[in-house]
Design an enzyme around this catalytic site. Structure first.
Site, PDB file in Angstrom:
ATOM      1  CG  ASN A   7      -1.734   1.239   1.155  1.00 22.45           C
ATOM      2  OD1 ASN A   7      -1.772   2.049   0.462  1.00 22.45           O
ATOM      3  ND2 ASN A   7      -2.289   1.431   2.444  1.00 22.45           N
ATOM      4  CE  LYS A   9      -0.322   3.186   4.739  1.00 21.45           C
ATOM      5  NZ  LYS A   9      -0.623   3.313   6.226  1.00 21.45           N
ATOM      6  CG  HIS A  90      -6.278   2.086   4.934  1.00 21.63           C
ATOM      7  ND1 HIS A  90      -5.847   2.941   5.773  1.00 21.63           N
ATOM      8  CD2 HIS A  90      -5.120   1.068   4.839  1.00 21.63           C
ATOM      9  CE1 HIS A  90      -4.640   2.386   6.223  1.00 21.63           C
ATOM     10  NE2 HIS A  90      -4.138   1.440   5.555  1.00 21.63           N
ATOM     11  CD  GLU A  92      -3.169   5.543   6.446  1.00 28.66           C
ATOM     12  OE1 GLU A  92      -3.308   5.605   5.475  1.00 28.66           O
ATOM     13  OE2 GLU A  92      -2.384   4.874   7.497  1.00 28.66           O
ATOM     14  CD  GLU A 160      -4.075  -2.616   7.051  1.00 28.86           C
ATOM     15  OE1 GLU A 160      -2.713  -2.832   6.626  1.00 28.86           O
ATOM     16  OE2 GLU A 160      -4.564  -1.590   6.740  1.00 28.86           O
ATOM     17  N   GLY A 166       1.910   1.888  11.063  1.00 27.28           N
ATOM     18  CA  GLY A 166       2.802   2.870  10.881  1.00 27.28           C
ATOM     19  C   GLY A 166       3.526   3.207  12.356  1.00 27.28           C
ATOM     20  CB  SER A 204       4.266  -2.220  12.213  1.00 29.28           C
ATOM     21  OG  SER A 204       4.034  -0.942  12.539  1.00 29.28           O
ATOM     22  N   GLY A 225       2.681  -1.277   4.368  1.00 29.20           N
ATOM     23  CA  GLY A 225       2.857   0.085   4.065  1.00 29.20           C
ATOM     24  C   GLY A 225       4.017   0.625   3.749  1.00 29.20           C
ATOM     25  N   GLY A 226       4.579   1.042   4.936  1.00 31.88           N
ATOM     26  CA  GLY A 226       5.812   1.714   4.910  1.00 31.88           C
ATOM     27  C   GLY A 226       7.144   0.890   4.465  1.00 31.88           C
TER      28      GLY A 226
HETATM   29  P1  PGA Z   1       2.363  -0.045   7.787  1.00 35.23           P
HETATM   30  O1  PGA Z   1       0.835   0.419   6.912  1.00 35.23           O
HETATM   31  O2  PGA Z   1       2.702  -1.278   6.994  1.00 35.23           O
HETATM   32  O3  PGA Z   1       3.111   1.182   7.479  1.00 35.23           O
HETATM   33  O4  PGA Z   1       2.002  -0.067   9.055  1.00 35.23           O
HETATM   34  C1  PGA Z   1       0.105  -0.724   6.697  1.00 35.23           C
HETATM   35  C2  PGA Z   1      -1.122  -0.329   6.155  1.00 35.23           C
HETATM   36  O5  PGA Z   1      -1.681   0.951   6.450  1.00 35.23           O
HETATM   37  O6  PGA Z   1      -1.688  -0.953   5.273  1.00 35.23           O
END
Ligand code: PGA
Length: 242
Positions: A7, A9, A90, A92, A160, A166, A204, A225-226
């Site tokens: 992802n 983002k 998601h 967010e 999640e 994050g 994470s 994500g990251g």
């Molecule tokens: P993250 O994000 O791996 O940076 O924690 C995961 C996500 O929001 O899908």
């Protein structure tokens, strides 16, 4: 086979995408896993040009087919760019854009209509977990998202926990095991066939913890994500085995 979806983002810029997509495509080609990417809308065109071994799509979609909906993008438009997946719900989007269970349900319906795999994200906040509400919240989110949908197995599920996204903090593999079994039991009760259900863990996941998380029996991969932004780190995750 594991399902590994990045992802992106709202990250990277036009000059980054060319080498990035080329790198991920190469890594995916050599991997037996399902590799996916969820990109910002403007770069879907680049994805269509460079991704041959990667499933890709958007991070959101609108529920109407066309018309006066300034700023929105339809599922049909996503198919024009070869998308075969799309994130939905998601945390967010739920938190910053007030996406409701009803919105999420309509988006899933529209994606399925257009043969795009919805990647349905759900999970509890820290406060909900601290108050012992994790299972209740998950059940409510899934009930609302899946209302009236009978081809549940066409959806990829991504658990999640919001507090893990994050933050560098993840649940223990024991906690992931317990909740993932609970989720699959629940989906089965809602009409899914257990065999073939795809449940990812997200929050994470990185190149060091991915392998242990993916070994959890009811986890079929990860939403990253990251760590997906760096091809070298993402490669280590993509090359994990069950
Ligand atoms: P993250 O994000 O791996 O940076 O924690 C995961 C996500 O929001 O899908």
């Amino acid at each position: 086979m594991l399902y590994i979806i990045g992802n992106i983002k709202m990250n990277l810029s036009l000059k980054d995408y060319k080498p990035y997509l080329k790198g991920v495509n190469k890594v995916a080609k050599a991997s037996p896993n399902y590799v996916g990417l969820a990109l910002p809308y403007p770069y879907l065109y680049c994805a269509q040009k460079s991704l041959k071994n990667v499933h890709y799509g958007a991070q959101n979609v609108y529920v109407k087919d066309k018309g006066a909906y300034t700023g929105e993008v339809s599922a049909k438009m996503l198919t024009d760019f070869g998308c075969d997946l799309c994130l939905v719900g998601h945390s967010e989007r739920r938190a910053y854009f007030n996406e409701s269970g009803e919105d999420i349900n309509s988006k899933i319906v529209k994606l399925l209509e257009n043969n795009i795999t919805p990647v349905l994200c759900f999970g509890e906040t820290k406060e909900q977990r601290d108050n012992g509400k994790t299972k209740y919240v998950i059940k409510e989110q899934l009930k609302k998202a899946l209302d009236g949908i009978n081809n549940i197995n066409k959806i990829i599920f991504a658990y999640e926990p919001v507090w893990a996204i994050g933050t560098g903090v993840t649940p223990t593999t024991m906690q992931i095991a317990q909740i993932s079994t609970y989720i699959k039991d629940l989906l089965e009760k809602m009409g899914a066939k257990r065999e073939g259900l795809k449940l990812l863990y997200g929050g994470s996941v990185n190149e060091n913890n991915a392998s242990d998380i993916f070994k959890v029996a009811d986890i079929d991969g990860g939403l990253i994500g990251g760590a997906c932004l760096d091809v070298t780190k993402f490669e280590k995750i993509i090359n994990c085995t069950k």
